[in-house]
Design an enzyme around this catalytic site. Structure first.
Site, PDB file in Angstrom:
ATOM      1  N   LYS A  35      81.090  -0.217  28.837  1.00  0.00           N
ATOM      2  CA  LYS A  35      81.506   0.681  27.751  1.00  0.00           C
ATOM      3  C   LYS A  35      80.329   1.560  27.322  1.00  0.00           C
ATOM      4  CE  LYS A  35      84.612  -0.894  24.650  1.00  0.00           C
ATOM      5  NZ  LYS A  35      85.193  -1.599  23.504  1.00  0.00           N
ATOM      6  N   THR A 126      87.752  -6.778   9.823  1.00  0.00           N
ATOM      7  CA  THR A 126      88.676  -7.417   8.884  1.00  0.00           C
ATOM      8  C   THR A 126      88.482  -8.927   8.986  1.00  0.00           C
ATOM      9  OG1 THR A 126      90.227  -5.610   9.218  1.00  0.00           O
ATOM     10  CG2 THR A 126      91.127  -7.646   8.280  1.00  0.00           C
ATOM     11  N   ASN A 215      97.282  -4.513   4.234  1.00  0.00           N
ATOM     12  CA  ASN A 215      98.049  -4.581   5.480  1.00  0.00           C
ATOM     13  C   ASN A 215      99.333  -5.395   5.314  1.00  0.00           C
ATOM     14  OD1 ASN A 215      96.430  -2.913   6.895  1.00  0.00           O
ATOM     15  ND2 ASN A 215      95.526  -4.450   8.227  1.00  0.00           N
ATOM     16  N   CYS A 267      96.565  -4.683  14.253  1.00  0.00           N
ATOM     17  CA  CYS A 267      96.188  -5.173  12.921  1.00  0.00           C
ATOM     18  C   CYS A 267      97.291  -5.936  12.186  1.00  0.00           C
ATOM     19  CB  CYS A 267      95.705  -4.011  12.063  1.00  0.00           C
ATOM     20  SG  CYS A 267      94.153  -3.317  12.663  1.00  0.00           S
ATOM     21  N   ARG A 335      97.835  -3.329  21.974  1.00  0.00           N
ATOM     22  CA  ARG A 335      97.801  -4.672  21.386  1.00  0.00           C
ATOM     23  C   ARG A 335      99.035  -4.908  20.508  1.00  0.00           C
ATOM     24  NH1 ARG A 335      91.608  -4.736  19.251  1.00  0.00           N
ATOM     25  NH2 ARG A 335      92.048  -2.524  18.993  1.00  0.00           N
TER      26      ARG A 335
HETATM   27  N1  LIG Z   1      91.769  -0.879  15.325  1.00  0.00           N
HETATM   28  C1  LIG Z   1      92.097  -0.533  14.092  1.00  0.00           C
HETATM   29  O1  LIG Z   1      92.936   0.350  13.870  1.00  0.00           O
HETATM   30  C2  LIG Z   1      91.432  -1.182  12.916  1.00  0.00           C
HETATM   31  C3  LIG Z   1      91.557  -0.619  11.642  1.00  0.00           C
HETATM   32  C4  LIG Z   1      90.920  -1.225  10.565  1.00  0.00           C
HETATM   33  C5  LIG Z   1      90.206  -2.398  10.758  1.00  0.00           C
HETATM   34  N2  LIG Z   1      90.123  -2.957  12.007  1.00  0.00           N
HETATM   35  C6  LIG Z   1      89.324  -4.172  12.179  1.00  0.00           C
HETATM   36  O2  LIG Z   1      88.061  -3.789  12.716  1.00  0.00           O
HETATM   37  C7  LIG Z   1      87.585  -4.801  13.605  1.00  0.00           C
HETATM   38  C8  LIG Z   1      87.301  -4.190  14.967  1.00  0.00           C
HETATM   39  O3  LIG Z   1      88.533  -3.763  15.510  1.00  0.00           O
HETATM   40  P1  LIG Z   1      88.602  -2.836  16.799  1.00  0.00           P
HETATM   41  O4  LIG Z   1      90.015  -2.465  16.978  1.00  0.00           O
HETATM   42  O5  LIG Z   1      87.557  -1.791  16.695  1.00  0.00           O
HETATM   43  O6  LIG Z   1      88.152  -3.898  17.928  1.00  0.00           O
HETATM   44  P2  LIG Z   1      87.802  -3.624  19.468  1.00  0.00           P
HETATM   45  O7  LIG Z   1      88.216  -4.841  20.182  1.00  0.00           O
HETATM   46  O8  LIG Z   1      88.333  -2.281  19.871  1.00  0.00           O
HETATM   47  O9  LIG Z   1      86.205  -3.499  19.469  1.00  0.00           O
HETATM   48  C9  LIG Z   1      85.341  -4.562  19.224  1.00  0.00           C
HETATM   49  C10 LIG Z   1      84.079  -4.323  20.043  1.00  0.00           C
HETATM   50  O10 LIG Z   1      83.078  -5.249  19.631  1.00  0.00           O
HETATM   51  C11 LIG Z   1      82.321  -5.587  20.779  1.00  0.00           C
HETATM   52  N3  LIG Z   1      81.561  -6.809  20.474  1.00  0.00           N
HETATM   53  C12 LIG Z   1      82.025  -8.063  20.282  1.00  0.00           C
HETATM   54  N4  LIG Z   1      81.001  -8.899  20.005  1.00  0.00           N
HETATM   55  C13 LIG Z   1      79.866  -8.167  20.018  1.00  0.00           C
HETATM   56  C14 LIG Z   1      78.493  -8.446  19.792  1.00  0.00           C
HETATM   57  N5  LIG Z   1      78.076  -9.678  19.482  1.00  0.00           N
HETATM   58  N6  LIG Z   1      77.607  -7.449  19.910  1.00  0.00           N
HETATM   59  C15 LIG Z   1      78.010  -6.192  20.216  1.00  0.00           C
HETATM   60  N7  LIG Z   1      79.294  -5.863  20.434  1.00  0.00           N
HETATM   61  C16 LIG Z   1      80.221  -6.838  20.325  1.00  0.00           C
HETATM   62  C17 LIG Z   1      83.354  -5.708  21.876  1.00  0.00           C
HETATM   63  O11 LIG Z   1      82.767  -5.623  23.165  1.00  0.00           O
HETATM   64  C18 LIG Z   1      84.262  -4.518  21.540  1.00  0.00           C
HETATM   65  O12 LIG Z   1      83.857  -3.355  22.234  1.00  0.00           O
HETATM   66  C19 LIG Z   1      88.649  -5.887  13.602  1.00  0.00           C
HETATM   67  O13 LIG Z   1      88.291  -6.865  12.644  1.00  0.00           O
HETATM   68  C20 LIG Z   1      89.895  -5.155  13.176  1.00  0.00           C
HETATM   69  O14 LIG Z   1      90.828  -6.004  12.558  1.00  0.00           O
HETATM   70  C21 LIG Z   1      90.709  -2.359  13.093  1.00  0.00           C
END
Ligand SMILES: NC(=O)c1ccc[n+]([C@@H]2O[C@H](COP(=O)([O-])OP(=O)(O)OC[C@H]3O[C@@H](n4cnc5c(N)ncnc54)[C@H](O)[C@@H]3O)[C@@H](O)[C@H]2O)c1
Length: 458
Positions: A35, A126, A215, A267, A335
């Site tokens: 990535k 979250t 949510n 989510c 998802r």
């Molecule tokens: N996707 C949404 O629309 C949205 C909206 C609001 C809140 N959230 C919350 O935000 C958080 C992230 O969601 P997302 O959709 O961006 O997830 P995602 O799965 O798209 O991204 C998470 C990233 O974190 C990386 N990662 C994991 N452990 C790591 C580490 N130790 N060091 C560095 N990188 C690491 C993964 O490789 C991945 O690229 C979640 O808690 C989600 O509930 C998501």
């Protein structure tokens, strides 16, 4: 000001790019080396409108960079954001916090290894109420008091309009007991402050819970209107008029009142589940949220029956043309998409499924390899026994209906998002099935036929 964003997914990448647009120097970190390499090449790994330009311009301006080296990114950062995933834990529905705690431990190690600046560690993921305190304990095991502060800054952006949501949010929530953290985060969000964005300062626990409460409330609103749609079908009322009629009441509001196949996405399902589990741990019972989850799951499963009913009672041996696979338009995120519940059920019932989605097919192929993927909307329809609209991408809103009719073997359209008007479909000679609406032109003639709760133009 320099910050580090740990996790470069939908939230971390958008937040990092937007903060850099505010003029902050941002290093985005991810442990996924592929990535990071793609991002360094200017290739955005997710589909989010406008993100490619935002990233490119801030990289060119020298304010945004990408690395797998968390130690280097954290060094000298005034704030470090944790934006890693918190998926549902397999089997029990609790939020899986292993990525958050692993990131916190890595941050603690990195800070312990560099000289004495004070760093605010902010949870943007979250996370269930109480997680911020655990993050503080992890940091406290490695660092002396005064070296770090913790804060919760939940993110409310929506995929598909994430940049606008981040740049013009309804509010920013900051939970912390630290004056220093408040000052640093206040400075980071200063451009929004100037736009008079409400800033809600709370305790850590309250900020964590605000995100889940928001949510769960939105999921409840969707589920409510979906149940109203069922009732509308049974009594010949129109759910879209109901939504408008109640939504114009300022106490209710018009958003999230679109009847459809049930909510999905990365989510709502997992956050509602995690909230229910948090309540159980606290010896309380969130019966409304539990019911919302149960009703929504049942609804998604029922959608396959609706399609079968519209196809004359069975899909065995039939070919279905499916438009839209992602959980909503303008994202490639698959998802928990409703399509993942509906399409395998239709295949199990004997249907052959030909599908098209403008951005979601790469991801969908991994999850549903057995579908026949097509190059565009019309290609799916050739010789199909019915057209099923699952996601309301704009390009599906203005299909050439004469062409649709000529391509389909049977002129049956099942619109799970109500993006067409029943009378225009009738005029095009299509047998149209939608959600919670009566038949025919406004004023509605009585349905000539009802199948599995679906009103049908015949
Ligand atoms: N996707 C949404 O629309 C949205 C909206 C609001 C809140 N959230 C919350 O935000 C958080 C992230 O969601 P997302 O959709 O961006 O997830 P995602 O799965 O798209 O991204 C998470 C990233 O974190 C990386 N990662 C994991 N452990 C790591 C580490 N130790 N060091 C560095 N990188 C690491 C993964 O490789 C991945 O690229 C979640 O808690 C989600 O509930 C998501």
């Amino acid at each position: 000001m320099h910050i580090a964003m740990i996790g470069t997914g939908y939230v971390g990448l958008v937040s990092g790019a937007c903060f850099s647009e505010f003029g902050v120097s941002v290093t985005c970190v991810d442990k996924d080396a592929t990535k990071i390499e793609r991002l360094r090449q200017g290739d955005i790994p997710i589909f989010e409108p406008g993100l490619d330009h935002l990233v490119a311009s801030n990289v060119a301006a020298g304010r945004l960079s990408f690395t797998t080296d968390l130690n280097a990114a954290v060094k000298g950062a005034e704030a470090v954001f944790i934006a890693v995933g918190t998926p549902s834990r397999r089997g029990d529905g609790h939020a899986d916090l292993s990525y958050v705690f692993a990131a916190a431990a890595e941050i603690a190690g990195a800070l312990a290894g560099c000289a004495g600046e004070r760093t605010v560690v902010v949870t943007k993921s979250t996370v269930p109420v109480g997680t911020g305190r655990k993050v503080a304990r992890i940091l406290g095991n490695a660092l002396p008091p005064g070296r770090f502060d913790v804060a919760s800054n939940p993110e409310f952006l929506r995929e598909g309009s994430a940049i606008q949501d981040f740049m013009r949010p309804d509010r920013v929530v900051i939970g912390t007991e630290s004056e220093h953290a408040r000052t640093v985060l206040g400075a980071l969000y200063r451009p929004l402050y100037l736009l008079e964005t409400p800033m809600v300062f709370t305790s850590l626990e309250t900020a964590e819970l605000i995100k889940y409460a928001a949510n769960a409330f939105l999921a409840t609103k969707i589920t409510f209107i979906n149940e109203m749609a069922d009732l509308c079908e049974a009594v010949g009322a129109d759910v879209q008029d109901i939504a408008r009629g109640i939504g114009l009441d300022g106490r209710i509001g018009r958003k999230f009142l679109h009847a459809g196949p049930g909510f999905g996405g990365s989510c709502f399902p997992k956050d509602c589940q995690a909230l229910v589990r948090s309540a159980e741990l606290a010896d309380t019972h969130l019966s409304i949220v539990e019911t919302v989850l149960a009703v929504n799951d049942a609804r998604k499963r029922r959608m396959a029956d609706r399609v079968a009913a519209a196809c004359g009672g069975t899909v065995a041996g039939k070919t279905l043309a499916v438009l839209g696979l992602t959980f909503k338009p303008n994202t490639d995120d698959m998802r928990d998409s409703p399509s993942l519940a509906i399409l395998p059920a239709l295949q199990t019932a004997g249907a052959r499924v030909r599908a098209f989605d403008p951005e979601g097919m790469e991801e969908a192929r991994k999850l549903m390899p057995e579908l026949d993927y097509c190059g565009d909307a019309y290609e799916t329809m050739g010789g199909a026994d019915a057209l099923v609209l699952i996601t309301e991408w704009n390009e599906f809103r203005a299909l050439d209906l004469a062409r649709v009719k000529s391509l389909l073997r049977q002129p049956v359209v099942i619109d799970l998002r109500n993006i067409y008007q029943p009378d225009e479909m009738l005029a095009a000679g299509l047998t149209y099935h939608s959600i919670g609406r009566p038949i025919g032109p406004l004023g509605g003639e009585p349905a000539s036929e009802t199948t599995a709760g679906l009103r049908v133009i015949a």
